[in-house]
Design a protein around this motif. Structure first.
Motif, PDB file in Angstrom:
ATOM      1  N   CYS A  12       0.825  -1.214   0.000  1.00  0.00           N
ATOM      2  CA  CYS A  12       0.000   0.000   0.000  1.00  0.00           C
ATOM      3  C   CYS A  12       0.859   1.263   0.000  1.00  0.00           C
ATOM      4  O   CYS A  12       1.550   1.552   0.984  1.00  0.00           O
ATOM      5  CB  CYS A  12      -0.914  -0.035   1.217  1.00  0.00           C
ATOM      6  N   GLY A  13       0.790   2.024  -1.080  1.00  0.00           N
ATOM      7  CA  GLY A  13       1.527   3.277  -1.173  1.00  0.00           C
ATOM      8  C   GLY A  13       1.066   4.316  -0.169  1.00  0.00           C
ATOM      9  O   GLY A  13       1.870   5.078   0.383  1.00  0.00           O
ATOM     10  N   TYR A  14      -0.251   4.368   0.083  1.00  0.00           N
ATOM     11  CA  TYR A  14      -0.773   5.310   1.065  1.00  0.00           C
ATOM     12  C   TYR A  14      -0.267   4.972   2.468  1.00  0.00           C
ATOM     13  O   TYR A  14      -0.024   5.863   3.281  1.00  0.00           O
ATOM     14  CB  TYR A  14      -2.307   5.312   1.058  1.00  0.00           C
ATOM     15  N   CYS A  15      -0.086   3.692   2.737  1.00  0.00           N
ATOM     16  CA  CYS A  15       0.452   3.260   4.034  1.00  0.00           C
ATOM     17  C   CYS A  15       1.885   3.742   4.187  1.00  0.00           C
ATOM     18  O   CYS A  15       2.262   4.267   5.244  1.00  0.00           O
ATOM     19  CB  CYS A  15       0.391   1.737   4.161  1.00  0.00           C
ATOM     20  N   PHE A  16       2.685   3.586   3.142  1.00  0.00           N
ATOM     21  CA  PHE A  16       4.068   4.050   3.186  1.00  0.00           C
ATOM     22  C   PHE A  16       4.116   5.560   3.412  1.00  0.00           C
ATOM     23  O   PHE A  16       4.942   6.061   4.167  1.00  0.00           O
ATOM     24  CB  PHE A  16       4.820   3.681   1.906  1.00  0.00           C
ATOM     25  N   ARG A  17       3.219   6.287   2.761  1.00  0.00           N
ATOM     26  CA  ARG A  17       3.178   7.746   2.906  1.00  0.00           C
ATOM     27  C   ARG A  17       2.822   8.158   4.333  1.00  0.00           C
ATOM     28  O   ARG A  17       3.465   9.036   4.912  1.00  0.00           O
ATOM     29  CB  ARG A  17       2.178   8.333   1.911  1.00  0.00           C
ATOM     30  N   ALA A  18       1.822   7.506   4.916  1.00  0.00           N
ATOM     31  CA  ALA A  18       1.421   7.824   6.288  1.00  0.00           C
ATOM     32  C   ALA A  18       2.534   7.486   7.274  1.00  0.00           C
ATOM     33  O   ALA A  18       2.843   8.274   8.184  1.00  0.00           O
ATOM     34  CB  ALA A  18       0.145   7.067   6.650  1.00  0.00           C
ATOM     35  N   LYS A  19       3.168   6.334   7.089  1.00  0.00           N
ATOM     36  CA  LYS A  19       4.259   5.947   7.988  1.00  0.00           C
ATOM     37  C   LYS A  19       5.437   6.909   7.857  1.00  0.00           C
ATOM     38  O   LYS A  19       6.056   7.273   8.861  1.00  0.00           O
ATOM     39  CB  LYS A  19       4.703   4.508   7.704  1.00  0.00           C
ATOM     40  N   ALA A  20       5.728   7.358   6.635  1.00  0.00           N
ATOM     41  CA  ALA A  20       6.832   8.295   6.426  1.00  0.00           C
ATOM     42  C   ALA A  20       6.560   9.621   7.139  1.00  0.00           C
ATOM     43  O   ALA A  20       7.466  10.202   7.750  1.00  0.00           O
ATOM     44  CB  ALA A  20       7.057   8.531   4.935  1.00  0.00           C
ATOM     45  N   LEU A  21       5.334  10.098   7.083  1.00  0.00           N
ATOM     46  CA  LEU A  21       4.980  11.343   7.769  1.00  0.00           C
ATOM     47  C   LEU A  21       5.219  11.194   9.272  1.00  0.00           C
ATOM     48  O   LEU A  21       5.833  12.056   9.907  1.00  0.00           O
ATOM     49  CB  LEU A  21       3.516  11.709   7.493  1.00  0.00           C
ATOM     50  N   LEU A  22       4.758  10.083   9.842  1.00  0.00           N
ATOM     51  CA  LEU A  22       4.944   9.848  11.272  1.00  0.00           C
ATOM     52  C   LEU A  22       6.432   9.693  11.616  1.00  0.00           C
ATOM     53  O   LEU A  22       6.900  10.243  12.621  1.00  0.00           O
ATOM     54  CB  LEU A  22       4.157   8.619  11.714  1.00  0.00           C
ATOM     55  N   GLU A  23       7.159   8.967  10.792  1.00  0.00           N
ATOM     56  CA  GLU A  23       8.596   8.779  11.040  1.00  0.00           C
ATOM     57  C   GLU A  23       9.354  10.095  10.957  1.00  0.00           C
ATOM     58  O   GLU A  23      10.273  10.344  11.747  1.00  0.00           O
ATOM     59  CB  GLU A  23       9.168   7.753  10.064  1.00  0.00           C
ATOM     60  N   ASN A  24       8.973  10.974  10.029  1.00  0.00           N
ATOM     61  CA  ASN A  24       9.616  12.288   9.907  1.00  0.00           C
ATOM     62  C   ASN A  24       9.376  13.146  11.141  1.00  0.00           C
ATOM     63  O   ASN A  24      10.156  14.049  11.431  1.00  0.00           O
ATOM     64  CB  ASN A  24       9.142  13.024   8.654  1.00  0.00           C
ATOM     65  N   LYS A  25       8.305  12.878  11.852  1.00  0.00           N
ATOM     66  CA  LYS A  25       8.004  13.579  13.099  1.00  0.00           C
ATOM     67  C   LYS A  25       8.571  12.842  14.311  1.00  0.00           C
ATOM     68  O   LYS A  25       8.300  13.213  15.444  1.00  0.00           O
ATOM     69  CB  LYS A  25       6.492  13.756  13.254  1.00  0.00           C
ATOM     70  N   ASN A  26       9.343  11.788  14.060  1.00  0.00           N
ATOM     71  CA  ASN A  26       9.939  10.968  15.127  1.00  0.00           C
ATOM     72  C   ASN A  26       8.884  10.383  16.061  1.00  0.00           C
ATOM     73  O   ASN A  26       9.074  10.328  17.276  1.00  0.00           O
ATOM     74  CB  ASN A  26      10.975  11.766  15.914  1.00  0.00           C
ATOM     75  N   VAL A  27       7.779   9.957  15.470  1.00  0.00           N
ATOM     76  CA  VAL A  27       6.687   9.352  16.233  1.00  0.00           C
ATOM     77  C   VAL A  27       6.784   7.839  16.107  1.00  0.00           C
ATOM     78  O   VAL A  27       6.847   7.305  15.001  1.00  0.00           O
ATOM     79  CB  VAL A  27       5.316   9.836  15.696  1.00  0.00           C
ATOM     80  N   SER A  28       6.824   7.164  17.235  1.00  0.00           N
ATOM     81  CA  SER A  28       6.779   5.702  17.183  1.00  0.00           C
ATOM     82  C   SER A  28       5.322   5.273  17.086  1.00  0.00           C
ATOM     83  O   SER A  28       4.421   5.958  17.587  1.00  0.00           O
ATOM     84  CB  SER A  28       7.458   5.093  18.406  1.00  0.00           C
ATOM     85  N   PHE A  29       5.091   4.155  16.421  1.00  0.00           N
ATOM     86  CA  PHE A  29       3.727   3.682  16.231  1.00  0.00           C
ATOM     87  C   PHE A  29       3.721   2.168  16.190  1.00  0.00           C
ATOM     88  O   PHE A  29       4.730   1.533  15.881  1.00  0.00           O
ATOM     89  CB  PHE A  29       3.109   4.260  14.947  1.00  0.00           C
ATOM     90  N   LYS A  30       2.565   1.628  16.502  1.00  0.00           N
ATOM     91  CA  LYS A  30       2.357   0.183  16.393  1.00  0.00           C
ATOM     92  C   LYS A  30       1.720  -0.063  15.035  1.00  0.00           C
ATOM     93  O   LYS A  30       0.649   0.461  14.736  1.00  0.00           O
ATOM     94  CB  LYS A  30       1.433  -0.314  17.506  1.00  0.00           C
ATOM     95  N   GLU A  31       2.374  -0.867  14.219  1.00  0.00           N
ATOM     96  CA  GLU A  31       1.858  -1.199  12.893  1.00  0.00           C
ATOM     97  C   GLU A  31       1.279  -2.606  12.912  1.00  0.00           C
ATOM     98  O   GLU A  31       1.915  -3.533  13.394  1.00  0.00           O
ATOM     99  CB  GLU A  31       2.972  -1.118  11.854  1.00  0.00           C
ATOM    100  N   THR A  32       0.067  -2.737  12.386  1.00  0.00           N
ATOM    101  CA  THR A  32      -0.572  -4.041  12.245  1.00  0.00           C
ATOM    102  C   THR A  32      -0.826  -4.281  10.769  1.00  0.00           C
ATOM    103  O   THR A  32      -1.616  -3.574  10.149  1.00  0.00           O
ATOM    104  CB  THR A  32      -1.897  -4.096  13.038  1.00  0.00           C
ATOM    105  N   ASP A  33      -0.126  -5.251  10.203  1.00  0.00           N
ATOM    106  CA  ASP A  33      -0.264  -5.591   8.786  1.00  0.00           C
ATOM    107  C   ASP A  33      -1.452  -6.535   8.628  1.00  0.00           C
ATOM    108  O   ASP A  33      -1.485  -7.608   9.224  1.00  0.00           O
ATOM    109  CB  ASP A  33       1.013  -6.257   8.284  1.00  0.00           C
ATOM    110  N   ILE A  34      -2.430  -6.112   7.838  1.00  0.00           N
ATOM    111  CA  ILE A  34      -3.633  -6.931   7.629  1.00  0.00           C
ATOM    112  C   ILE A  34      -3.667  -7.548   6.231  1.00  0.00           C
ATOM    113  O   ILE A  34      -4.735  -7.922   5.744  1.00  0.00           O
ATOM    114  CB  ILE A  34      -4.918  -6.128   7.907  1.00  0.00           C
ATOM    115  N   SER A  35      -2.506  -7.667   5.598  1.00  0.00           N
ATOM    116  CA  SER A  35      -2.439  -8.216   4.235  1.00  0.00           C
ATOM    117  C   SER A  35      -3.100  -9.580   4.115  1.00  0.00           C
ATOM    118  O   SER A  35      -3.679  -9.910   3.079  1.00  0.00           O
ATOM    119  CB  SER A  35      -0.981  -8.319   3.775  1.00  0.00           C
ATOM    120  N   MET A  36      -3.012 -10.365   5.149  1.00  0.00           N
ATOM    121  CA  MET A  36      -3.571 -11.717   5.111  1.00  0.00           C
ATOM    122  C   MET A  36      -4.993 -11.791   5.677  1.00  0.00           C
ATOM    123  O   MET A  36      -5.550 -12.877   5.807  1.00  0.00           O
ATOM    124  CB  MET A  36      -2.658 -12.676   5.879  1.00  0.00           C
ATOM    125  N   GLY A  37      -5.571 -10.647   6.026  1.00  0.00           N
ATOM    126  CA  GLY A  37      -6.932 -10.639   6.563  1.00  0.00           C
ATOM    127  C   GLY A  37      -6.953 -11.111   7.997  1.00  0.00           C
ATOM    128  O   GLY A  37      -6.080 -10.782   8.778  1.00  0.00           O
TER     129      GLY A  37
END
Length: 85
Positions: A12-37
């Motif tokens: 997901c390109g939008y996912c990469f964009r959102a994560k990049a914005l958060l990373e640029n702000k030095n924000v840690s986040f919990k990522e849950t990959d739902i690729s497999m449902g």
């Protein structure tokens, strides 16, 4: 610092964009990959009020929406306040 959660899919390109914005702000986040449902995808749909697209982003359990919503909060200056609480 606020608790940030993001539901994503691997390709997901939008996912990469959102994560990049958060990373640029030095924000840690919990990522849950739902690729497999599965149960994580069902949890995301329930928490987001029925939305099925990714990313779905939550700050302190408040549903923010997707990448465009996160960008809009950043442009308006509201994102930094949410992240600081």
């Amino acid at each position: 610092m606020s608790k940030v959660e993001i539901y994503t899919k691997f390709t997901c390109g939008y996912c990469f964009r959102a994560k990049a914005l958060l990373e640029n702000k030095n924000v840690s986040f919990k990522e849950t990959d739902i690729s497999m449902g599965g149960k994580d995808r069902e949890e995301m749909i329930q928490r987001s009020g029925g939305r099925m697209t990714v990313p779905q982003i939550f700050i302190d359990d408040r549903h923010i929406g997707g990448s465009d919503d996160l960008d809009a909060l950043d442009r308006s200056g509201e994102l930094d306040a949410l992240l600081a609480s």
